[in-house]
Scaffold this motif. Sequence first.
Motif: not given
Length: 122
Positions: A43-51
Amino acid sequence: MSATATETTPASASTTTTSKPLGMRVNGKQWHAPKKAFRPTKGLTSYEVRVKARADMAVMKAKEKEMKEEKEAERKQRIEALKEKRAAKEEKERYEKIAEKMHKKRVERLKRKEKRNKLINS
């Protein structure tokens, strides 16, 4: 035509039946759904996607806030107009009541005097 239809049907049927049949469960609880493999990082997403998601959320919240403020301003404007209308109606009724007792010109003088006092006091 019928030959091509029969050729495609077994191919599609074989792909659906190639899945491995599940046998009896070892623990004997066949009524439970089969468990999936535990993958904690799925379920983890990359930092760019979260930003990007946060930025989109901030834009949406700003738009919502703007719409709410617009709606509230419109509501306050309607309330203010209603209050002004009621105050004008009450003042008119009050002057009509005074006019019954006094002469018309005297009532007009009182109106002018009261308006001057209102301008001075406010």
